[in-house]
Design an enzyme around this catalytic site. Structure first.
Site, PDB file in Angstrom:
ATOM      1  N   HIS A 169      38.471  36.598  26.658  1.00 35.72           N
ATOM      2  CA  HIS A 169      38.127  37.493  25.540  1.00 35.72           C
ATOM      3  C   HIS A 169      39.204  38.551  25.283  1.00 35.72           C
ATOM      4  CE1 HIS A 169      35.722  40.709  28.053  1.00 35.72           C
ATOM      5  NE2 HIS A 169      36.894  40.469  28.558  1.00 35.72           N
TER       6      HIS A 169
HETATM    7  C1  SAM Z   1      39.213  42.151  32.158  1.00 31.47           C
HETATM    8  S1  SAM Z   1      40.106  41.838  33.608  1.00 31.47           S
HETATM    9  C2  SAM Z   1      39.056  40.672  34.458  1.00 31.47           C
HETATM   10  C3  SAM Z   1      39.233  40.762  35.935  1.00 31.47           C
HETATM   11  C4  SAM Z   1      38.251  39.886  36.732  1.00 31.47           C
HETATM   12  N1  SAM Z   1      38.423  38.483  36.441  1.00 31.47           N
HETATM   13  C5  SAM Z   1      36.829  40.309  36.458  1.00 31.47           C
HETATM   14  O1  SAM Z   1      36.053  39.479  35.961  1.00 31.47           O
HETATM   15  O2  SAM Z   1      36.492  41.459  36.738  1.00 31.47           O
HETATM   16  C6  SAM Z   1      41.456  40.853  33.029  1.00 31.47           C
HETATM   17  C7  SAM Z   1      42.460  40.516  34.115  1.00 31.47           C
HETATM   18  O3  SAM Z   1      43.476  39.675  33.556  1.00 31.47           O
HETATM   19  C8  SAM Z   1      44.689  40.016  34.231  1.00 31.47           C
HETATM   20  N2  SAM Z   1      45.817  39.487  33.487  1.00 31.47           N
HETATM   21  C9  SAM Z   1      46.347  39.963  32.330  1.00 31.47           C
HETATM   22  N3  SAM Z   1      47.381  39.164  31.971  1.00 31.47           N
HETATM   23  C10 SAM Z   1      47.476  38.178  32.906  1.00 31.47           C
HETATM   24  C11 SAM Z   1      48.331  37.045  33.052  1.00 31.47           C
HETATM   25  N4  SAM Z   1      49.284  36.761  32.156  1.00 31.47           N
HETATM   26  N5  SAM Z   1      48.138  36.234  34.112  1.00 31.47           N
HETATM   27  C12 SAM Z   1      47.162  36.493  35.022  1.00 31.47           C
HETATM   28  N6  SAM Z   1      46.341  37.571  34.938  1.00 31.47           N
HETATM   29  C13 SAM Z   1      46.494  38.389  33.881  1.00 31.47           C
HETATM   30  C14 SAM Z   1      44.627  41.513  34.289  1.00 31.47           C
HETATM   31  O4  SAM Z   1      45.567  42.041  35.220  1.00 31.47           O
HETATM   32  C15 SAM Z   1      43.164  41.729  34.700  1.00 31.47           C
HETATM   33  O5  SAM Z   1      43.025  41.729  36.096  1.00 31.47           O
END
Ligand code: SAM
Length: 433
Positions: A321
């Site tokens: 999202h």
């Molecule tokens: C809204 S958080 C969700 C974290 C966890 N999955 C949860 O449900 O609480 C989104 C996550 O996506 C990670 N993220 C953003 N860009 C990313 C990328 N290119 N590859 C891997 N992780 C990424 C962020 O660092 C963050 O930890």
């Protein structure tokens, strides 16, 4: 389309309110919870699914009765000043009224003003505006105390962080919505959204550059779990007990979801991946000795081909999202090599909010809560919440062989779980287990 009480008479609405209020009292009595009041010592309400369902029904009826009793002109008289009400609340948070007013007893307007670092006149005016909205009380002229609503923000720093971050950087981004979207009405992604217009960087870069706000954001997310009551949706949303091996938790942040799942399902191991090294570094600190050998942490971007082959399942929770369609297709494409290199039927689990398909009849308040979060995505990330059909389209765009096998929690709970797989079975198998 949501279910409504649109054609109900105001009397029928009032009778429905009475009947549901009686049911609510019965539920409170059954759980030994005192009836709610505005007193600062009022007990917290239950958060069981039954109680929440009743709250939603009652709130929809109360809202409709209030609207019909007001009529459009009077309604807009109050609606159009919400910006000022929000400004009052923003100031109360910025000047720390919620923590300065003592939990017991009262504080004079002069002392509150001095501790807040604001003049006495505006301190009193802001407080009296808040009191009309049922935050704080003025038991004696010039002296302020907490009530049940204001003290809730003093008691819980995580909930206060969620409210404060929403009334600070997010509200500022919201105010740029018209300018940002008019400037580029046909593009929506992390570089074309109100947050970017206001702060000049995508939201994740903003927090990297402003660690003081990153800390509040992390606390806010923990507060949101309490307010949205969604922590059990992942554990209950899939038959984890049937899996064997390692679950890859992509974009897992600090790994808090893997920790929760590892505690509930001791036969499974977890490989947490995240693009942000700082968030990932928090993970090992969450591990109790019994979990140390079962949870690993690796920095990896979900835009790069997934390198962990042969997992029991691949989980991506609350990440899709945050990204526009073209980016989500890239994420799904990057999964293909790993799914081809894993057993046919290996589940690819997309754990995110699921919007109802247009035309579905559901509770209006329930749908609105989901559309609130969809607007967060529109404003802050240039992204969106999606329906099952929209997820299916993006999966097929990434690879025609993606099939959605099941959707869990589609019409209840805060988060749904889409169970997809890549149909790469040989010898006529369809790829499922
Ligand atoms: C809204 S958080 C969700 C974290 C966890 N999955 C949860 O449900 O609480 C989104 C996550 O996506 C990670 N993220 C953003 N860009 C990313 C990328 N290119 N590859 C891997 N992780 C990424 C962020 O660092 C963050 O930890």
């Amino acid at each position: 389309m949501s279910s409504t009480t649109e054609n109900a008479s105001i009397l029928a609405l009032a009778e429905g309110i009475l009947s549901n209020t009686k049911s609510l009292i019965e539920q409170l009595n059954a759980s030994n919870t005192a009836l709610p009041t505005f007193s600062a010592t009022s007990q917290a309400l239950p958060t069981t699914p039954d109680f929440q369902a009743l709250q939603i029904r009652l709130k929809a009826q109360l809202e409709d009765l209030q609207l019909l009793v007001s009529g459009p002109a009077s309604f807009y008289r109050h609606f159009l000043v919400r910006g000022y009400e929000i400004a009052t609340f923003q100031l109360a948070l910025d000047f720390e009224f919620f923590t300065i007013v003592p939990s017991k007893g009262s504080i004079s307007v002069e002392d509150l003003a001095e501790q807040a670092g604001l003049d006495v006149d505006r301190t009193g005016r802001l407080m009296r505006m808040l009191i009309t909205q049922r935050f704080f009380t003025e038991p004696n002229p010039g002296f302020f105390s907490h009530n049940s609503f204001s003290i809730a923000l003093q008691k819980d720093e995580e909930i206060r962080s969620m409210v404060h971050f929403s009334f600070d950087e997010i509200l500022k981004a919201c105010a740029e919505s018209g300018a940002a979207i008019k400037a580029d009405p046909y593009n929506s992604d992390g570089l074309h959204c109100p947050f970017y217009k206001r702060f000049g960087v995508p939201i994740f870069d903003y927090y990297e550059k402003n660690p003081q706000y990153a800390g509040r954001f992390a606390k806010a997310m923990a507060g949101w779990v309490k307010m949205a009551n969604n922590s059990t949706d992942t554990a209950n949303g899939y038959s984890w007990a049937d899996l064997r091996g390692t679950v890859v938790d992509m974009g897992g942040g600090s790994g808090h979801v893997s920790v929760e799942l590892a505690q509930a399902f001791p036969h499974l191991s977890f490989a947490v991946q995240d693009g942000d090294g700082t968030m990932l570094a928090l993970g090992p600190k969450l591990l109790t000795p019994d979990l140390k050998d079962r949870i690993s942490f690796t920095q990896a971007s979900f835009f790069e081909p997934q390198k962990h082959l042969g997992a029991a399942a691949y989980l991506i929770r609350q990440c899709t999202h945050n990204w526009a369609d073209a980016d989500v297709v890239r994420i799904f494409k990057s999964m293909v090599p790993a799914l081809e290199g894993s057993a046919p039927g290996t589940p690819f689990l997309i754990n995110d909010m699921i919007l109802p398909e247009p035309g579905t009849t559901i509770e209006r308040i329930w749908e609105r809560e989901r559309r609130h979060v969809d607007m967060v995505m529109l404003v802050c990330y240039g992204s969106k919440e999606r329906t099952v059909k929209e997820f299916d389209k993006l999966l097929k765009e990434a690879d025609e062989r993606f099939v959605i096998k099941n959707v869990h929690n589609e019409d209840h709970g805060a988060l749904g779980m889409i169970e997809a797989y890549l149909n790469h079975g040989t010898n006529g198998t369809n790829g499922t287990h």
